[in-house]
Motif scaffolding. Structure first.
Motif, PDB file in Angstrom:
ATOM      1  N   ASN A   1      19.967 -57.621 -14.224  1.00 33.81           N
ATOM      2  CA  ASN A   1      20.540 -57.338 -12.890  1.00 33.81           C
ATOM      3  C   ASN A   1      20.258 -56.207 -12.242  1.00 33.81           C
ATOM      4  O   ASN A   1      19.972 -56.031 -10.893  1.00 33.81           O
ATOM      5  CB  ASN A   1      21.956 -57.920 -12.912  1.00 33.81           C
ATOM      6  CG  ASN A   1      22.093 -59.484 -12.942  1.00 33.81           C
ATOM      7  OD1 ASN A   1      21.419 -60.210 -12.559  1.00 33.81           O
ATOM      8  ND2 ASN A   1      23.313 -59.668 -13.371  1.00 33.81           N
ATOM      9  N   ASP A   2      20.373 -55.168 -13.094  1.00 35.20           N
ATOM     10  CA  ASP A   2      20.112 -53.741 -12.624  1.00 35.20           C
ATOM     11  C   ASP A   2      18.574 -53.596 -12.231  1.00 35.20           C
ATOM     12  O   ASP A   2      18.388 -52.782 -11.251  1.00 35.20           O
ATOM     13  CB  ASP A   2      20.324 -52.807 -13.602  1.00 35.20           C
ATOM     14  CG  ASP A   2      21.939 -52.550 -13.814  1.00 35.20           C
ATOM     15  OD1 ASP A   2      22.651 -52.934 -12.968  1.00 35.20           O
ATOM     16  OD2 ASP A   2      22.426 -52.139 -14.990  1.00 35.20           O
TER      17      ASP A   2
ATOM     18  N   LYS B   1      16.669 -55.892 -11.123  1.00 35.02           N
ATOM     19  CA  LYS B   1      16.323 -56.693  -9.771  1.00 35.02           C
ATOM     20  C   LYS B   1      17.046 -55.801  -8.765  1.00 35.02           C
ATOM     21  O   LYS B   1      16.229 -55.625  -7.511  1.00 35.02           O
ATOM     22  CB  LYS B   1      16.828 -57.897  -9.806  1.00 35.02           C
ATOM     23  CG  LYS B   1      16.404 -58.905 -10.729  1.00 35.02           C
ATOM     24  CD  LYS B   1      16.790 -60.295 -10.605  1.00 35.02           C
ATOM     25  CE  LYS B   1      16.158 -61.509 -11.281  1.00 35.02           C
ATOM     26  NZ  LYS B   1      16.934 -62.658 -11.488  1.00 35.02           N
TER      27      LYS B   1
END
Length: 132
Positions: A4-5, A7
């Motif tokens: 997620n980081d 992205k």
């Protein structure tokens, strides 16, 4: 969590690459400084004492005259004020106490009062000049 980081970092990088930095106008500093100068000149506070010098002179003169009147005026027994007020009923707790001051103590007290009276205006003037 790491994915997620990544992205989020890619998304922020794309946004930053597409957007350009804003540039201020050429007169930005001059305009800002002129506004600051107008604000600073309009908010000056002028010190104005509650009692003017003439007022202090009048007050001190009246006090000196009253003290002189009390010291040099001989008491008269036929005062209209004393007819209304009976002072004989008031007990004086200091009636039996006598104060004997030596000449040295009197001279020292007068000299101390004079020195304080001279030094206070001098120090006030000195600090006022220092602040200006």
């Amino acid at each position: 969590m790491g994915r997620n980081d990544e992205k989020l970092n890619k998304f922020v990088d794309q946004l930053m690459a597409n957007d350009t930095l804003e540039q201020p106008s050429k007169d930005f500093t001059d305009n800002l400084m002129s506004k600051i100068e107008t604000i600073s000149t309009t908010t000056t506070i002028v010190y104005k004492p509650l009692i003017s010098k003439m007022g202090w002179i009048i007050i001190s003169t009246v006090i000196c005259l009253l003290v002189g009147y009390v010291i040099f005026n001989e008491p008269s027994g036929n005062s209209k004020l004393l007819e209304f007020v009976d002072l004989s009923k008031i007990k004086n707790p200091l009636a039996n106490v006598s104060f004997n001051f030596s000449k040295t103590l009197m001279y020292t007290s007068v000299l101390l009062a004079l020195m304080i009276g001279v030094q206070i205006p001098l120090l006030k003037n000195y600090f006022n000049k220092r602040m200006a």
